[in-house]
Design a protein around this motif. Structure first.
Motif, PDB file in Angstrom:
ATOM      1  N   ARG A 107      19.202  81.903  30.247  1.00  0.00           N
ATOM      2  CA  ARG A 107      20.082  80.850  31.061  1.00  0.00           C
ATOM      3  C   ARG A 107      21.025  80.077  29.901  1.00  0.00           C
ATOM      4  NH1 ARG A 107      18.858  78.857  36.067  1.00  0.00           N
ATOM      5  NH2 ARG A 107      16.580  79.797  36.771  1.00  0.00           N
ATOM      6  N   VAL A 108      21.883  79.776  30.376  1.00  0.00           N
ATOM      7  CA  VAL A 108      22.895  78.964  29.686  1.00  0.00           C
ATOM      8  C   VAL A 108      22.555  77.407  29.949  1.00  0.00           C
ATOM      9  CG1 VAL A 108      25.245  78.349  28.909  1.00  0.00           C
ATOM     10  CG2 VAL A 108      24.566  80.641  29.587  1.00  0.00           C
ATOM     11  N   ASP A 109      21.962  76.865  28.872  1.00  0.00           N
ATOM     12  CA  ASP A 109      21.397  75.391  29.147  1.00  0.00           C
ATOM     13  C   ASP A 109      22.525  74.340  28.820  1.00  0.00           C
ATOM     14  OD1 ASP A 109      19.936  73.215  29.752  1.00  0.00           O
ATOM     15  OD2 ASP A 109      18.884  73.302  27.787  1.00  0.00           O
ATOM     16  N   LEU A 110      23.335  74.236  29.675  1.00  0.00           N
ATOM     17  CA  LEU A 110      24.303  72.965  29.527  1.00  0.00           C
ATOM     18  C   LEU A 110      23.788  71.843  30.066  1.00  0.00           C
ATOM     19  CD1 LEU A 110      27.571  75.145  29.973  1.00  0.00           C
ATOM     20  CD2 LEU A 110      26.408  74.578  27.712  1.00  0.00           C
ATOM     21  N   VAL A 111      23.246  71.973  31.473  1.00  0.00           N
ATOM     22  CA  VAL A 111      22.928  71.038  32.253  1.00  0.00           C
ATOM     23  C   VAL A 111      21.658  71.122  32.712  1.00  0.00           C
ATOM     24  CG1 VAL A 111      23.524  69.782  34.334  1.00  0.00           C
ATOM     25  CG2 VAL A 111      25.255  70.537  32.813  1.00  0.00           C
ATOM     26  N   PHE A 112      21.099  72.384  32.957  1.00  0.00           N
ATOM     27  CA  PHE A 112      19.976  72.884  33.735  1.00  0.00           C
ATOM     28  C   PHE A 112      18.874  72.014  33.090  1.00  0.00           C
ATOM     29  CE2 PHE A 112      16.690  75.827  35.296  1.00  0.00           C
ATOM     30  CZ  PHE A 112      17.008  75.650  36.515  1.00  0.00           C
ATOM     31  N   GLY A 113      18.539  72.177  31.908  1.00  0.00           N
ATOM     32  CA  GLY A 113      17.242  71.658  31.428  1.00  0.00           C
ATOM     33  C   GLY A 113      17.230  69.926  31.678  1.00  0.00           C
ATOM     34  N   LEU A 123      16.288  73.826  41.761  1.00  0.00           N
ATOM     35  CA  LEU A 123      16.069  74.736  42.829  1.00  0.00           C
ATOM     36  C   LEU A 123      17.297  74.860  43.566  1.00  0.00           C
ATOM     37  CD1 LEU A 123      12.673  73.328  44.503  1.00  0.00           C
ATOM     38  CD2 LEU A 123      12.926  75.537  43.368  1.00  0.00           C
ATOM     39  N   TRP A 124      18.144  73.818  43.922  1.00  0.00           N
ATOM     40  CA  TRP A 124      19.203  73.973  44.369  1.00  0.00           C
ATOM     41  C   TRP A 124      20.423  74.756  43.573  1.00  0.00           C
ATOM     42  CZ3 TRP A 124      20.730  73.670  49.096  1.00  0.00           C
ATOM     43  CH2 TRP A 124      19.852  72.681  49.931  1.00  0.00           C
ATOM     44  N   VAL A 125      20.375  74.486  42.082  1.00  0.00           N
ATOM     45  CA  VAL A 125      21.082  75.434  41.284  1.00  0.00           C
ATOM     46  C   VAL A 125      20.914  76.923  41.435  1.00  0.00           C
ATOM     47  CG1 VAL A 125      21.606  75.765  38.937  1.00  0.00           C
ATOM     48  CG2 VAL A 125      21.652  73.507  39.688  1.00  0.00           C
ATOM     49  N   ASP A 126      19.480  77.040  41.532  1.00  0.00           N
ATOM     50  CA  ASP A 126      19.046  78.449  41.863  1.00  0.00           C
ATOM     51  C   ASP A 126      19.685  78.922  43.145  1.00  0.00           C
ATOM     52  OD1 ASP A 126      17.843  78.530  39.241  1.00  0.00           O
ATOM     53  OD2 ASP A 126      15.850  78.388  40.099  1.00  0.00           O
ATOM     54  N   VAL A 127      19.388  78.088  44.007  1.00  0.00           N
ATOM     55  CA  VAL A 127      20.050  78.730  45.486  1.00  0.00           C
ATOM     56  C   VAL A 127      21.349  79.010  45.346  1.00  0.00           C
ATOM     57  CG1 VAL A 127      20.276  77.952  47.911  1.00  0.00           C
ATOM     58  CG2 VAL A 127      17.878  77.336  46.746  1.00  0.00           C
ATOM     59  N   PHE A 128      22.142  78.141  45.025  1.00  0.00           N
ATOM     60  CA  PHE A 128      23.569  78.582  44.918  1.00  0.00           C
ATOM     61  C   PHE A 128      23.780  79.571  43.927  1.00  0.00           C
ATOM     62  CE2 PHE A 128      23.802  73.940  46.270  1.00  0.00           C
ATOM     63  CZ  PHE A 128      24.508  74.074  47.375  1.00  0.00           C
ATOM     64  N   GLY A 129      23.151  79.696  42.869  1.00  0.00           N
ATOM     65  CA  GLY A 129      23.423  80.850  41.853  1.00  0.00           C
ATOM     66  C   GLY A 129      23.057  82.229  42.758  1.00  0.00           C
ATOM     67  N   LEU A 130      21.732  82.044  43.305  1.00  0.00           N
ATOM     68  CA  LEU A 130      21.344  83.367  43.877  1.00  0.00           C
ATOM     69  C   LEU A 130      22.181  83.930  45.082  1.00  0.00           C
ATOM     70  CD1 LEU A 130      17.594  82.331  44.062  1.00  0.00           C
ATOM     71  CD2 LEU A 130      18.753  84.567  42.791  1.00  0.00           C
ATOM     72  N   VAL A 131      22.820  82.764  45.812  1.00  0.00           N
ATOM     73  CA  VAL A 131      23.815  83.199  46.956  1.00  0.00           C
ATOM     74  C   VAL A 131      25.042  83.512  46.610  1.00  0.00           C
ATOM     75  CG1 VAL A 131      24.678  82.137  49.161  1.00  0.00           C
ATOM     76  CG2 VAL A 131      22.173  81.901  48.607  1.00  0.00           C
ATOM     77  N   GLN A 145      14.538  91.306  44.559  1.00  0.00           N
ATOM     78  CA  GLN A 145      13.856  90.273  43.797  1.00  0.00           C
ATOM     79  C   GLN A 145      14.729  89.029  44.086  1.00  0.00           C
ATOM     80  OE1 GLN A 145      10.405  90.553  42.939  1.00  0.00           O
ATOM     81  NE2 GLN A 145      11.072  88.236  43.024  1.00  0.00           N
ATOM     82  N   GLY A 146      15.988  89.058  44.029  1.00  0.00           N
ATOM     83  CA  GLY A 146      16.827  87.974  44.198  1.00  0.00           C
ATOM     84  C   GLY A 146      16.427  87.253  45.367  1.00  0.00           C
ATOM     85  N   LEU A 147      16.552  88.104  46.610  1.00  0.00           N
ATOM     86  CA  LEU A 147      16.327  87.602  47.991  1.00  0.00           C
ATOM     87  C   LEU A 147      14.898  87.079  48.284  1.00  0.00           C
ATOM     88  CD1 LEU A 147      17.311  87.678  50.738  1.00  0.00           C
ATOM     89  CD2 LEU A 147      16.394  89.684  51.344  1.00  0.00           C
TER      90      LEU A 147
END
Length: 182
Positions: A77-83, A91-99, A152-154
């Motif tokens: 991961r590129v940790d600019l904001v996520f951490g 969770l929302w970042v992951d959802v948008f990234g996955l979709v 797995q992403g799904l």
């Protein structure tokens, strides 16, 4: 949601099996590399097949090991904001990234690499190197690997949506983020 979470549990088990295969391929690649070096420098014998099989093992390690890596949330991961985000925002970042990124990209790659494999298989393509190997088995690893990552992403998307809805999936979802040691 129960059937979808059931799918995600099955996919986690499938990814786990492919993770074990990838672990064994690491050992095989190391043994092959060491054996090749001993034979090449010890008795001055070499074969391109041994070099190519190392590359085949490496392809298997990367392509078959990517889905279990995603399952364990151990990808880069590129940790600019996520951490600094809350667990719910992560969770929302992951959802948008996955979709928006992972699922379309992996679906496209699986679809695009299938004809690449199929052409090689139909022609029984061989390496152009003397003593080289047939190519279709390693090319088959590409669509399989991309499909496994997509599936797995799904599964990860299903688990994250369940968490956002207040449902705790039976399989563990890694939401915690730990900055890399520096």
């Amino acid at each position: 949601m129960g059937a979808l979470l059931g799918f995600s549990r099955v996919m986690d088990r499938i990814s786990g099996v492919f993770g074990v295969i990838a672990y064994w391929l690491v050992l095989l690649a190391c043994v092959t590399s060491a054996g090749n070096a001993v034979v090449r420098y010890g008795i001055s014998y070499s074969s391109n097949a041994w070099l190519e099989v190392q590359w085949y093992f490496f392809a298997g390690i990367v392509m078959l090991g990517a889905a279990p890596t995603l399952m364990r949330n151990e990808h880069v991961r590129v940790d600019l904001v996520f951490g600094n985000l809350s667990p719910r925002a992560r969770l929302w970042v992951d959802v948008f990234g996955l979709v928006l990124f992972l699922l379309p990209a992996m679906g496209l790659m699986a679809w695009m690499t299938w004809p690449f494999f199929l052409d090689s298989w139909q022609r029984m393509e061989e390496s152009s190197n003397a003593g080289g190997l047939i190519r279709w088995p390693v090319k088959l690893v590409l669509p399989i690997g991309f499909l496994l990552i997509w599936l797995q992403g799904l599964a990860e998307l299903i688990k994250r949506v369940a968490l956002l809805r207040g449902i705790q999936p039976a399989s563990e979802v890694v939401v915690e983020y730990h900055r890399p040691d520096q």
